[in-house]
Design an enzyme around this catalytic site. Structure first.
Site, PDB file in Angstrom:
ATOM      1  CG  ASN A  61      20.396   6.785 -27.200  1.00  0.00           C
ATOM      2  OD1 ASN A  61      20.099   7.336 -26.025  1.00  0.00           O
ATOM      3  ND2 ASN A  61      19.787   6.724 -28.480  1.00  0.00           N
ATOM      4  CE  LYS A 120      17.263   4.296 -28.511  1.00  0.00           C
ATOM      5  NZ  LYS A 120      16.523   3.531 -29.684  1.00  0.00           N
ATOM      6  CG  HIS A 141      18.048   9.025 -31.761  1.00  0.00           C
ATOM      7  ND1 HIS A 141      16.820   8.432 -31.917  1.00  0.00           N
ATOM      8  CD2 HIS A 141      18.866   7.913 -31.565  1.00  0.00           C
ATOM      9  CE1 HIS A 141      16.876   6.814 -31.821  1.00  0.00           C
ATOM     10  NE2 HIS A 141      18.410   6.638 -31.683  1.00  0.00           N
ATOM     11  CD  GLU A 151      14.298   6.295 -30.065  1.00  0.00           C
ATOM     12  OE1 GLU A 151      14.805   6.873 -29.281  1.00  0.00           O
ATOM     13  OE2 GLU A 151      14.501   5.069 -30.616  1.00  0.00           O
ATOM     14  CD  GLU A 191      21.195   5.176 -33.922  1.00  0.00           C
ATOM     15  OE1 GLU A 191      21.692   4.441 -33.283  1.00  0.00           O
ATOM     16  OE2 GLU A 191      20.204   6.040 -33.748  1.00  0.00           O
ATOM     17  N   GLY A 214      15.239  -0.972 -32.342  1.00  0.00           N
ATOM     18  CA  GLY A 214      14.351  -1.261 -31.363  1.00  0.00           C
ATOM     19  C   GLY A 214      13.447  -2.682 -31.775  1.00  0.00           C
ATOM     20  CB  SER A 223      18.472  -4.512 -33.574  1.00  0.00           C
ATOM     21  OG  SER A 223      17.100  -4.065 -33.625  1.00  0.00           O
ATOM     22  N   GLY A 236      21.323   1.093 -28.436  1.00  0.00           N
ATOM     23  CA  GLY A 236      20.103   1.169 -27.366  1.00  0.00           C
ATOM     24  C   GLY A 236      20.062   0.232 -26.336  1.00  0.00           C
ATOM     25  N   GLY A 237      18.888  -0.852 -26.904  1.00  0.00           N
ATOM     26  CA  GLY A 237      18.469  -1.726 -25.976  1.00  0.00           C
ATOM     27  C   GLY A 237      19.668  -2.452 -25.159  1.00  0.00           C
TER      28      GLY A 237
END
Ligand code: 13P
Length: 252
Positions: free
Chosen positions: A9, A11, A95, A97, A167, A173, A212, A233-234
C-alpha cells in the site's frame, strides 16, 4: 493450502518516474516467486503507468480505495469498473486511515467491498482496533463487527475471493508490530467468524497482516497458521525490503 498474498500500500507517495522504477524492480523480483500473489497499490493518478509497466509480469496492481457507486454525480470518486478497465486487480477498502480521516463507516466499507466484487476487482477488507480499544479488551469485538458488516451486506457468496487485512491501528507506521501471537489470535478469530457462515469460505479466504511489517519480522508472522501474507505500507516503498517480505511468504 492458501496462496499467500503480499500487497504493498504505497499510500500518498511516489511520482510517475518513481512508480515506474519501483514497478520494474518489484516485478523482476516477483518473477522468481511464483507461489505468491504480489501486488502494489499506487495512487489513482499513477495507476495507468503502473498497470502499463506491470503488464505481462508476475506483479499485480491494485488501488487504495474505490467508490461504492458505479457512476453519476459523485464528485471526486473513482468507480471499480474504471480501475478494472485500466488493469487493477485488487482494491483496498476500509483502511483505518480512511475510516479515521474520511469518516468511513462499516456499512459504507461493505458497499465498497461489494462494488469492487461486482467489477471483478478483489477487495482487501481492512479491519483493526485502536490502542484504546485493545487496552479496553475490545479487539475481537471491533474486528468482528467490521467483518460482520461485510458478511451481512454481501453474504457468503458475495464475499467471493475477498481477502481480509488485520491492521491494528497502533501498529501502522509506528514501528511497533503486533507479536505473531497477538496477530494469530485475531486472525484465528476472523477465520472462525467466516467458518460460522461457511467452512469452505473460511478455508480459502486469505487473512493477511499489516502494521510495521518488514523483512526482519515477516517470517515469524507468516509462520503463524492463520497469517496468509501481508499488507505493507512503509516497507513496500523499498523494492528489496518488500521482496524480502514476499520471500518470507513464499517460504512459510
Ligand atoms: P506500515 O507498514 O507503514 O505500518 O503501514 C501498514 C498499512 O497501513 C498498510 O495498509
Amino acid at each position: 493450502m492458501r496462496r499467500p498474498l503480499v500487497c504493498g500500500n504505497w499510500k500518498l507517495n511516489g511520482s510517475i518516474g518513481r512508480t515506474g522504477e519501483l514497478i520494474d524492480a518489484v516485478s523482476s523480483g516477483a518473477a522468481s516467486l511464483p507461489g505468491v500473489d504480489i501486488a502494489v497499490c499506487p495512487v489513482f493518478v499513477h495507476l495507468p503507468v503502473a498497470c502499463e509497466r506491470a503488464a505481462g509480469t508476475a506483479l499485480a496492481v491494485g488501488v487504495q480505495d474505490v467508490s461504492d457507486q458505479v457512476g453519476g454525480a459523485f464528485t471526486g470518486e473513482v468507480a471499480a469498473a474504471m480501475v478494472a478497465e485500466i488493469g487493477a486487480r485488487f482494491a483496498i477498502v476500509g483502511h483505518s486511515e480512511r475510516r479515521a480521516r474520511h469518516g468511513e463507516t462499516d456499512g459504507g466499507v461493505a458497499a465498497k467491498f461489494m462494488a469492487a466484487r461486482a467489477s471483478g476487482v478483489t477487495p482487501i477488507l481492512c479491519v483493526g482496533e485502536t490502542l484504546s480499544e485493545r487496552d479496553a479488551g475490545e479487539t475481537l469485538a471491533v474486528v468482528t463487527r467490521q467483518l460482520d458488516a461485510v458478511l451481512e451486506a454481501a453474504g457468503v457468496t458475495g464475499f467471493g475471493d475477498g481477502a481480509i487485512a488485520y491492521e491494528p491501528v497502533w501498529a501502522i507506521g509506528t514501528g511497533r508490530t503486533a507479536t505473531p501471537e497477538q496477530a494469530q489470535e485475531v486472525h484465528a478469530a476472523l477465520r472462525g467468524r467466516l467458518a460460522e457462515q461457511d467452512p469452505a469460505l473460511a478455508a480459502r479466504a486469505r487473512v493477511v497482516y499489516g502494521g510495521s511489517m518488514k523483512g526482519a519480522n515477516a517470517a515469524e508472522l507468516m509462520a503463524m497458521p492463520d497469517i496468509d501474507g501481508g499488507l505493507i505500507g512503509g516497507a513496500s516503498l523499498d523494492a528489496e525490503e518488500f521482496l524480502a517480505i514476499a520471500r518470507a511468504a513464499a517460504a512459510a
